[in-house]
Design a protein around this motif. Structure first.
Motif, PDB file in Angstrom:
ATOM      1  N   TYR A  59       0.855  -1.183   0.000  1.00  0.00           N
ATOM      2  CA  TYR A  59       0.000   0.000   0.000  1.00  0.00           C
ATOM      3  C   TYR A  59       0.891   1.234   0.000  1.00  0.00           C
ATOM      4  CZ  TYR A  59      -4.723  -1.789   0.416  1.00  0.00           C
ATOM      5  OH  TYR A  59      -5.941  -2.359   0.142  1.00  0.00           O
ATOM      6  N   GLY A  60       0.767   2.032  -1.055  1.00  0.00           N
ATOM      7  CA  GLY A  60       1.598   3.216  -1.199  1.00  0.00           C
ATOM      8  C   GLY A  60       2.722   2.954  -2.178  1.00  0.00           C
ATOM      9  N   ALA A  61       3.091   3.968  -2.957  1.00  0.00           N
ATOM     10  CA  ALA A  61       4.099   3.781  -4.000  1.00  0.00           C
ATOM     11  C   ALA A  61       5.038   4.976  -4.090  1.00  0.00           C
ATOM     12  CB  ALA A  61       3.420   3.536  -5.347  1.00  0.00           C
ATOM     13  N   VAL A  99      -0.410  -0.374  -4.675  1.00  0.00           N
ATOM     14  CA  VAL A  99      -1.655   0.392  -4.793  1.00  0.00           C
ATOM     15  C   VAL A  99      -1.301   1.856  -4.583  1.00  0.00           C
ATOM     16  CG1 VAL A  99      -3.968   0.781  -3.893  1.00  0.00           C
ATOM     17  CG2 VAL A  99      -3.012  -1.527  -3.890  1.00  0.00           C
ATOM     18  N   THR A 100      -1.658   2.686  -5.517  1.00  0.00           N
ATOM     19  CA  THR A 100      -1.302   4.101  -5.444  1.00  0.00           C
ATOM     20  C   THR A 100      -2.378   4.944  -6.119  1.00  0.00           C
ATOM     21  OG1 THR A 100       0.297   5.787  -6.178  1.00  0.00           O
ATOM     22  CG2 THR A 100       0.104   3.808  -7.524  1.00  0.00           C
ATOM     23  N   ALA A 153       7.670  -1.678  -9.763  1.00  0.00           N
ATOM     24  CA  ALA A 153       6.710  -2.722  -9.403  1.00  0.00           C
ATOM     25  C   ALA A 153       6.362  -3.570 -10.623  1.00  0.00           C
ATOM     26  CB  ALA A 153       5.447  -2.099  -8.821  1.00  0.00           C
ATOM     27  N   ASP A 154       5.994  -4.829 -10.371  1.00  0.00           N
ATOM     28  CA  ASP A 154       5.540  -5.696 -11.455  1.00  0.00           C
ATOM     29  C   ASP A 154       4.135  -5.315 -11.915  1.00  0.00           C
ATOM     30  OD1 ASP A 154       7.690  -7.901 -11.601  1.00  0.00           O
ATOM     31  OD2 ASP A 154       7.252  -7.764  -9.468  1.00  0.00           O
ATOM     32  N   HIS A 155       3.301  -4.928 -10.952  1.00  0.00           N
ATOM     33  CA  HIS A 155       1.919  -4.545 -11.254  1.00  0.00           C
ATOM     34  C   HIS A 155       1.559  -3.301 -10.449  1.00  0.00           C
ATOM     35  CE1 HIS A 155       1.454  -8.470 -13.166  1.00  0.00           C
ATOM     36  NE2 HIS A 155       1.947  -9.016 -12.062  1.00  0.00           N
ATOM     37  N   VAL A 156       0.744  -2.453 -11.034  1.00  0.00           N
ATOM     38  CA  VAL A 156       0.318  -1.215 -10.377  1.00  0.00           C
ATOM     39  C   VAL A 156      -1.198  -1.132 -10.420  1.00  0.00           C
ATOM     40  CG1 VAL A 156       0.447   1.305 -10.372  1.00  0.00           C
ATOM     41  CG2 VAL A 156       2.450  -0.039 -11.063  1.00  0.00           C
ATOM     42  N   ILE A 157      -1.797  -0.918  -9.254  1.00  0.00           N
ATOM     43  CA  ILE A 157      -3.234  -0.673  -9.170  1.00  0.00           C
ATOM     44  C   ILE A 157      -3.416   0.809  -8.856  1.00  0.00           C
ATOM     45  CG2 ILE A 157      -5.369  -1.190  -7.934  1.00  0.00           C
ATOM     46  CD1 ILE A 157      -4.168  -3.937  -7.254  1.00  0.00           C
ATOM     47  N   PHE A 186       2.960  -2.203   4.002  1.00  0.00           N
ATOM     48  CA  PHE A 186       2.583  -0.794   3.851  1.00  0.00           C
ATOM     49  C   PHE A 186       3.821   0.090   3.837  1.00  0.00           C
ATOM     50  CE2 PHE A 186      -0.338  -3.284   6.349  1.00  0.00           C
ATOM     51  CZ  PHE A 186      -1.573  -3.064   5.756  1.00  0.00           C
ATOM     52  N   GLU A 187       3.786   1.142   3.034  1.00  0.00           N
ATOM     53  CA  GLU A 187       4.850   2.147   3.111  1.00  0.00           C
ATOM     54  C   GLU A 187       4.375   3.365   3.911  1.00  0.00           C
ATOM     55  OE1 GLU A 187       6.219   4.464  -0.181  1.00  0.00           O
ATOM     56  OE2 GLU A 187       4.323   5.567  -0.170  1.00  0.00           O
TER      57      GLU A 187
END
Length: 560
Positions: A191-193, A214-215, A226-230, A252-253
């Motif tokens: 969670y957080g990018a 997730v961002t 990241a491999d995948h981004v939501i 989480f970040e």
């Protein structure tokens, strides 16, 4: 027999929770023993070499299996990979013997060139941190190893391979790589990018994990790693469902996660759908300054005097109890100077915020310290050296970090013990940043705790054997913790935006060597505003003074 021996060694590696030797040792050990086996294939010593090779590879797979077994759904993932490997091997071996099977001898060159290319691509993915390439390589290896099983089976049947040692090695290598390709890539959700998320993604890659972040922003710093981004708001429950379905482990970040999202994560964790660290109940506790402070008091951890600010409070009554100045902090959402104000006068321009806050005594004189402490799922603990922090006065944002802090040995030891006491009483899993005040150079008080990797730990990337990012991932994945040994004194300075460095921020990207063991790290942020963290500079040197001089000179050079 060799497969059983390898499995026995792997089981021992799992039982003893042995650390992974690292990719260099794996490559040297594997190719060294492989070439030795080939050289000795026609002698009795070749059999010894085969067992040495298969045993070594069994040892290297143990830590990977352990990483999965630490997860709620880990045993099912390992079992599924084993079952799939067995079914594929037996099925392809039987098919290779049938009249309908293609003649795999015709594809010999294609197979071996393909394996070499896939191997080189895999190395590139690891060393150049190319997430999507790593995923592609795993899929490619599944196909190539399947082909290799059929090829070797036909070669044995047709009498092409008469050396049982080399036939055994080829089939073992195919089975091993098939299993690891099916198993490799623990799926991590973050969670957080921001920059912390970016460094977590990079550390995850070195541990063989794939990442999904997730961002709310399509141009967040972690997105390219990241491999995948939501892309969705962090409080979007649909995004939570998407993340849960994609990953095995969530972290989480940042701690300010909405309660409905935490409710859903707790439910998914309880159902065994995903593992969540730090634990949801710990995140709820530590994201609220008031609950956090009460917990410190209940568990007899030293902290500054405070109260939950009453709705009817005014500066005069609070000044009578706490003196002037005193500190007001919002219950939630405060970081980088936000959500904190110092009230200095009764009749001045200061006014209390009309929201849920705590009132805290102002500690002076003081030094500000931080201790990074980690604990894994097995209860193994580690603590980093104490660092000293200096803050930008304009925005109360972290400016400099010096490591190790110049403190008497007994003060440093006490600070580390307080951090360890905190994580033990919490039974926390992951890495936590325990920020402290040192009052009058003798009294340590916990200021607050961040349940995540922290700005004060950036310098662990260059200065320590294990970075805070890798340590956090090791902890939450159930891996043995890495060494926190510091190689040299170090200093870090945040690159805080102002107009003087506008041009440098516009062209800065990645990590740039600035000489004197000094590196400039750019986060790749697009937008700018005053005091926004655009990057940081780290230096290691023979002394803290030299390291600080190096980062200050590198920072000044950005404006030139």
């Amino acid at each position: 027999m060799t497969l059983a021996f390898s499995a026995l060694v792997a089981a021992g590696s799992v039982a003893l929770n042995l650390p992974h030797p690292g990719i260099i040792v794996v490559l040297v050990g594997y190719f060294g023993l492989l070439f030795l086996t080939s050289y000795l294939r026609n002698s009795a010593w070749g059999l010894v070499s085969v067992f040495a090779l298969t045993g070594f590879m069994g040892y290297t797979i143990g830590p990977i299996i352990n990483m999965y077994l630490g997860l709620a759904n880990g045993p099912s993932l390992v079992t599924a990979a084993m079952a799939t490997t067995g079914v594929v091997f037996l099925g392809l071996s039987a098919y290779a013997r049938s009249s309908k099977a293609p003649d795999m001898m015709r594809f010999s060159t294609f197979l071996f060139v393909g394996i070499l290319v896939a191997f080189c691509m895999g190395l590139a993915a690891v060393f150049f941190q190319m997430p999507m390439l790593s995923v592609a390589v795993s899929g490619l290896f599944v196909l190539l190893m399947s082909g290799l099983i059929m090829w070797q089976t036909q070669d044995i049947i047709r009498g092409g391979e008469t050396n049982y040692i080399m036939a055994t090695v080829t089939l073992f290598v195919a089975i091993y790589n098939l299993f690891t390709s099916l198993l490799m890539g623990l799926r991590l959700g973050i969670y957080g990018a921001g920059q912390l998320g970016a460094y977590l993604c990079q550390a995850a890659r070195t541990l063989g994990m794939t990442t999904t972040v997730v961002t709310p922003a399509a141009d967040s710093p972690a997105n390219e790693h990241a491999d995948h981004v939501i892309v969705a708001p962090l409080d979007d429950l649909a995004a939570s469902e998407a993340l849960i379905s994609r990953v095995d482990l969530i972290t989480f970040e940042l701690e300010d996660i909405a309660s409905p999202v935490l409710d859903r994560l707790a439910e998914a964790n309880a159902q065994g759908d995903v593992e969540v660290f730090p634990k949801v109940e710990h995140l709820r506790l530590l994201q609220n300054k008031c609950l956090q402070k009460r917990w410190f008091v209940e568990h007899q951890l030293p902290t500054a005097k405070f109260i939950d600010c009453p709705a009817e409070a005014n500066i005069s009554t609070l000044a009578a109890e706490f003196g002037l100045p005193f500190v007001q902090k919002t219950h939630r959402g405060g970081y980088d100077g936000r959500g904190v104000q110092v009230i200095r006068e009764v009749d001045g321009a200061d006014c209390l915020w009309p929201t849920a806050t705590i009132i805290e005594e102002f500690i002076a004189p003081r030094r500000e310290l931080a201790v990074l402490v980690a604990r894994n799922t097995a209860g193994e603990e580690s603590v980093f050296p104490v660092v000293e922090m200096d803050f930008n006065e304009q925005g109360h944002i972290l400016s400099h970090v010096l490591s190790p802090a110049s403190l008497p040995v007994e003060i440093s030891s006490e600070a580390q013990q307080i951090a360890l006491q905190f994580i033990r009483q919490l039974s926390g899993v992951g890495l936590f940043a325990v920020e402290m005040f040192l009052r009058n150079d003798k009294e340590l008080l916990i200021n607050e705790v961040a349940p995540r990797v922290h700005n004060s730990g950036h310098l662990t990337i260059e200065a320590h054997q294990t970075s805070q990012y890798e340590q956090h991932l090791r902890a939450i994945a159930g891996l043995p913790l890495g060494s926190t040994k510091q190689m040299e004194p170090s200093a870090m300075v945040n690159i805080l935006y102002d107009n003087a460095i506008e041009a440098a921020c516009a062209r800065g990207h990645g990590v740039i060597a600035a000489g004197n063991n000094t590196n400039v790290h750019w986060y790749g942020k697009k937008g700018t505003h005053l005091l926004r963290k655009m990057g940081h500079i780290t230096s290691t040197a023979q002394s803290i003074e030299e390291a600080q001089q190096n980062v200050d000179e590198a920072l000044a050079a950005l404006a030139s």
